[in-house]
Design an enzyme around this catalytic site. Structure first.
Site, PDB file in Angstrom:
ATOM      1  N   LYS A 173       0.835  -1.205   0.000  1.00  0.00           N
ATOM      2  CA  LYS A 173       0.000   0.000   0.000  1.00  0.00           C
ATOM      3  C   LYS A 173       0.867   1.251   0.000  1.00  0.00           C
ATOM      4  O   LYS A 173       1.623   1.494   0.933  1.00  0.00           O
ATOM      5  CB  LYS A 173      -0.890   0.050   1.246  1.00  0.00           C
ATOM      6  N   GLU A 247      10.829   0.773   9.776  1.00  0.00           N
ATOM      7  CA  GLU A 247      11.835   1.787   9.495  1.00  0.00           C
ATOM      8  C   GLU A 247      11.182   3.110   9.818  1.00  0.00           C
ATOM      9  O   GLU A 247      10.324   3.580   9.077  1.00  0.00           O
ATOM     10  CB  GLU A 247      12.267   1.696   8.023  1.00  0.00           C
ATOM     11  N   GLU A 381      10.764  14.772  15.550  1.00  0.00           N
ATOM     12  CA  GLU A 381      10.975  14.742  14.099  1.00  0.00           C
ATOM     13  C   GLU A 381      10.005  15.719  13.424  1.00  0.00           C
ATOM     14  O   GLU A 381       8.798  15.635  13.604  1.00  0.00           O
ATOM     15  CB  GLU A 381      10.742  13.326  13.566  1.00  0.00           C
TER      16      GLU A 381
HETATM   17  P1  NAP Z   1       2.440   7.734   8.643  1.00  0.00           P
HETATM   18  O1  NAP Z   1       1.087   8.003   9.146  1.00  0.00           O
HETATM   19  O2  NAP Z   1       3.379   6.966   9.470  1.00  0.00           O
HETATM   20  O3  NAP Z   1       2.237   7.029   7.198  1.00  0.00           O
HETATM   21  C1  NAP Z   1       3.078   6.059   6.636  1.00  0.00           C
HETATM   22  C2  NAP Z   1       2.243   4.959   6.014  1.00  0.00           C
HETATM   23  O4  NAP Z   1       1.503   4.260   7.004  1.00  0.00           O
HETATM   24  C3  NAP Z   1       1.222   5.448   5.015  1.00  0.00           C
HETATM   25  O5  NAP Z   1       1.113   4.518   3.962  1.00  0.00           O
HETATM   26  C4  NAP Z   1      -0.031   5.464   5.849  1.00  0.00           C
HETATM   27  O6  NAP Z   1      -1.198   5.412   5.104  1.00  0.00           O
HETATM   28  C5  NAP Z   1       0.121   4.237   6.670  1.00  0.00           C
HETATM   29  N1  NAP Z   1      -0.680   4.185   7.881  1.00  0.00           N
HETATM   30  C6  NAP Z   1      -1.197   5.222   8.594  1.00  0.00           C
HETATM   31  N2  NAP Z   1      -1.846   4.759   9.680  1.00  0.00           N
HETATM   32  C7  NAP Z   1      -1.758   3.413   9.655  1.00  0.00           C
HETATM   33  C8  NAP Z   1      -2.216   2.367  10.512  1.00  0.00           C
HETATM   34  N3  NAP Z   1      -2.905   2.618  11.616  1.00  0.00           N
HETATM   35  N4  NAP Z   1      -1.927   1.104  10.189  1.00  0.00           N
HETATM   36  C9  NAP Z   1      -1.207   0.821   9.086  1.00  0.00           C
HETATM   37  N5  NAP Z   1      -0.753   1.749   8.241  1.00  0.00           N
HETATM   38  C10 NAP Z   1      -1.016   3.043   8.518  1.00  0.00           C
HETATM   39  O7  NAP Z   1       3.110   9.068   8.246  1.00  0.00           O
HETATM   40  P2  NAP Z   1       2.345  10.426   7.877  1.00  0.00           P
HETATM   41  O8  NAP Z   1       1.168  10.672   8.746  1.00  0.00           O
HETATM   42  O9  NAP Z   1       2.091  10.420   6.446  1.00  0.00           O
HETATM   43  O10 NAP Z   1       3.453  11.461   8.267  1.00  0.00           O
HETATM   44  C11 NAP Z   1       3.539  11.855   9.628  1.00  0.00           C
HETATM   45  C12 NAP Z   1       4.952  11.921  10.075  1.00  0.00           C
HETATM   46  O11 NAP Z   1       5.575  10.646   9.888  1.00  0.00           O
HETATM   47  C13 NAP Z   1       5.851  12.829   9.285  1.00  0.00           C
HETATM   48  O12 NAP Z   1       5.741  14.145   9.632  1.00  0.00           O
HETATM   49  C14 NAP Z   1       7.195  12.269   9.603  1.00  0.00           C
HETATM   50  O13 NAP Z   1       7.664  12.727  10.832  1.00  0.00           O
HETATM   51  C15 NAP Z   1       6.933  10.806   9.698  1.00  0.00           C
HETATM   52  N6  NAP Z   1       7.340  10.062   8.495  1.00  0.00           N
HETATM   53  C16 NAP Z   1       8.506   9.384   8.536  1.00  0.00           C
HETATM   54  C17 NAP Z   1       8.927   8.690   7.423  1.00  0.00           C
HETATM   55  C18 NAP Z   1      10.206   7.936   7.429  1.00  0.00           C
HETATM   56  O14 NAP Z   1      10.703   7.560   6.381  1.00  0.00           O
HETATM   57  N7  NAP Z   1      10.762   7.634   8.562  1.00  0.00           N
HETATM   58  C19 NAP Z   1       8.174   8.689   6.262  1.00  0.00           C
HETATM   59  C20 NAP Z   1       6.956   9.381   6.248  1.00  0.00           C
HETATM   60  C21 NAP Z   1       6.570  10.052   7.391  1.00  0.00           C
HETATM   61  P3  NAP Z   1      -1.877   6.785   4.614  1.00  0.00           P
HETATM   62  O15 NAP Z   1      -0.830   7.615   4.023  1.00  0.00           O
HETATM   63  O16 NAP Z   1      -2.827   6.316   3.597  1.00  0.00           O
HETATM   64  O17 NAP Z   1      -2.501   7.395   5.814  1.00  0.00           O
END
Ligand code: NAP
Ligand code: MG
Length: 485
Positions: A173, A247, A381
């Protein structure tokens, strides 16, 4: 505007509910595509397809053939790179040059695992008995893969290629913000000879990801994203005792000693945190500078940061694009406001004022200085172009500050003194340590976090290992009874 479908069992399908969601171009805020919003029911179909594909045939496809499929995907990726790079930039905001680098890495990743497929093997142990003892490596089964939005297709490649290499099937996904390049890439699967159901792509929101994690027939979850969601995933995966690879993020220290090459240091500090708009899990967001060069280096960084050209990533002159979404822009603006309370602002600190940048999700590259390591902008972060500069006196001080974080993904040290560098390398708590550089990584080398930055390693042979399990086989060579009873 394009309407996309998702890939389940080799068929391009809509969501069962017919629901869709909008995908935006962050440079303009305009809707550029619609994608299906997969429900639990759609996820269940995808998982069942993956299970069937695994049980009925894929597990018997030879390593040589899996390798060839991966190499064909790599070749196709290189051929279609210009078209997909444009889509990546329009959907994620990153400058086109950066998309081109990312997608070249996608091809390289498939090439690497295409070569590795035939090199995965088991072992034979010397046991103290008349027996042959073996460790066989077998694919884990069905993998669930959840991708973030910062490197949309590259993060998908880091998961798809090793899983195909190891012989798993999967349901993947992409992030809701950036599903397009993966959906485009999935159109190459059939031509590459990938049997239907081996890779299923479902699109949707967090709930769609949660349904993959909760599904009892998924054997492993590979996730890249935030620490918060990582925690939720681990908790949910405990119900079905799945193997979990995480990760997560970081607050990585980029450490500059006074004897570092000055020009390289200035560039390295800026690149470390401003590349990809700072939306990098290993971003060098804490810049630690030794006091003798503190003022001079800060001034030089500020002068250079002012020249970074913000704009639409499709413009070749752009050095920093918009961040991925309005939500992410607001999150960064909130941290910039917090930073102004906690530390001194040297440059940036809000949205750019240029008229043509008002519709897109732009934020200024921002440098705070005299930051205390206990400040929120040094501990949390931000995932945007925000640098926190922290002064230090001695080597021990740098080390203490660097390790004073719940995270442990990455760190970098800059100095011409190899003894000092190697002492730091040994004591920094991070899964990746750079010396006189920050950010480049290669598919050959392991990637992953210490401490709360994650569990497991991606890339290299480590990446394939995550998708395998080990079976011990004991073959008795004695033809007589044990004689115990
Ligand atoms: P996130 O919520 O962690 O999203 C990453 C992935 O997980 C997306 O595909 C998301 O789907 C999915 N997801 C969300 N809730 C989930 C759940 N309960 N169960 C399974 N999968 C789930 O990240 P974000 O909200 O887009 O970004 C928030 C913060 O995350 C950023 O500001 C940053 O600090 C951090 N981040 C870190 C990384 C990294 O590489 N370490 C990458 C991205 C973000 P949807 O997008 O469809 O909601
Ligand atoms: Mg979300």
């Amino acid at each position: 505007m394009k309407s996309y479908q998702m890939l389940i069992d080799g068929e391009w399908v809509k969501a069962g509910s017919g629901k869709t969601f909008d995908v935006l171009n962050p440079a303009t805020g305009a809707v550029m595509a619609k994608c299906p919003e997969a429900s639990d029911h759609d996820v269940d179909r995808a998982v069942r397809a993956a299970r069937r594909a695994f049980d009925e045939g894929w597990r018997d496809v030879t390593a040589q053939e899996r390798g060839r499929i991966l190499l064909r995907l790599a070749e196709r990726m290189r051929k279609e790179l210009p078209r997909l790079a444009e889509i990546e930039t329009k959907n994620s905001g990153k400058p086109l040059t950066e998309s081109e680098y990312d997608l070249t890495d996608v091809a390289t990743c498939f090439e690497y695992y295409g070569g590795l497929a035939t090199k995965l093997h088991g072992e034979v142990m010397n046991v103290p008995d008349n027996a042959i003892s073996m460790a066989m490596r077998e694919p884990l089964g069905v993998a669930g893969q959840i991708i973030p939005w910062n490197y949309p297709l590259l993060m998908a490649a880091w998961k798809l290629a090793p899983a195909i290499c190891a012989g798993c099937t999967m349901v993947i996904k992409p992030a809701e913000q950036t599903p397009l390049t993966l959906l485009e890439f999935a159109k190459f699967f059939a031509d590459a000879g990938l049997p239907k159901g081996v890779v299923n792509v479902v699109t949707g929101f967090g709930e769609t990801g949660a349904a993959i994690v909760a599904h009892k027939d998924v054997d492993k979850i590979a996730f890249t994203g935030s620490m918060e969601v990582g925690r939720i995933i681990m908790r949910s995966a405990a119900e079905t005792l799945k193997k979990v690879g995480l990760e997560l993020g970081g607050k990585s220290p980029n450490i500059f000693f006074a004897d570092a090459d000055f020009e390289a240091a200035v560039d390295g500090a800026l690149f470390g945190v401003f590349v990809n708009q700072g939306e990098v899990c290993s971003a060098g967001s804490r810049v630690l500078i030794q006091k003798p060069i503190y003022k001079k280096m800060l001034d030089a960084m500020v002068a250079k940061a002012k020249t970074i050209k913000l704009g639409d990533g499709m413009d070749r002159a752009t050095k920093m694009g918009p961040v991925v979404s309005r939500e992410q822009m607001e999150r960064i603006l909130k941290y910039q406001a917090i930073g102004k309370q906690e530390a001194k602002l040297a440059v940036g600190g809000g949205r750019p004022t240029q008229k043509d940048l008002q519709k897109g999700f732009y934020v200024q590259p921002t440098i705070f200085y005299d930051v205390k390591n206990s400040a929120r902008i040094a501990q949390e972060e931000i995932f945007g172009p925000v640098m926190s500069v922290i002064p230090f006196d001695k080597e021990e001080d740098a080390l203490r500050i660097a390790n004073d974080t719940p995270y442990g993904l990455a760190a970098a040290v800059w100095s011409r003194d190899i003894f000092k560098c190697m002492r730091m390398v040994k004591r920094l708590q991070a899964g990746i340590v750079w010396v006189n550089h920050m950010q480049p990584t290669y598919v050959e080398a392991p990637w992953g976090g210490y401490k709360m930055s994650g569990i497991g390693r991606e890339l290299g042979p480590w990446g394939a290992e995550e998708y395998m399990q080990v079976k011990q086989v004991h073959i008795n060579l004695n033809e007589t009874p044990i004689g115990w009873y």
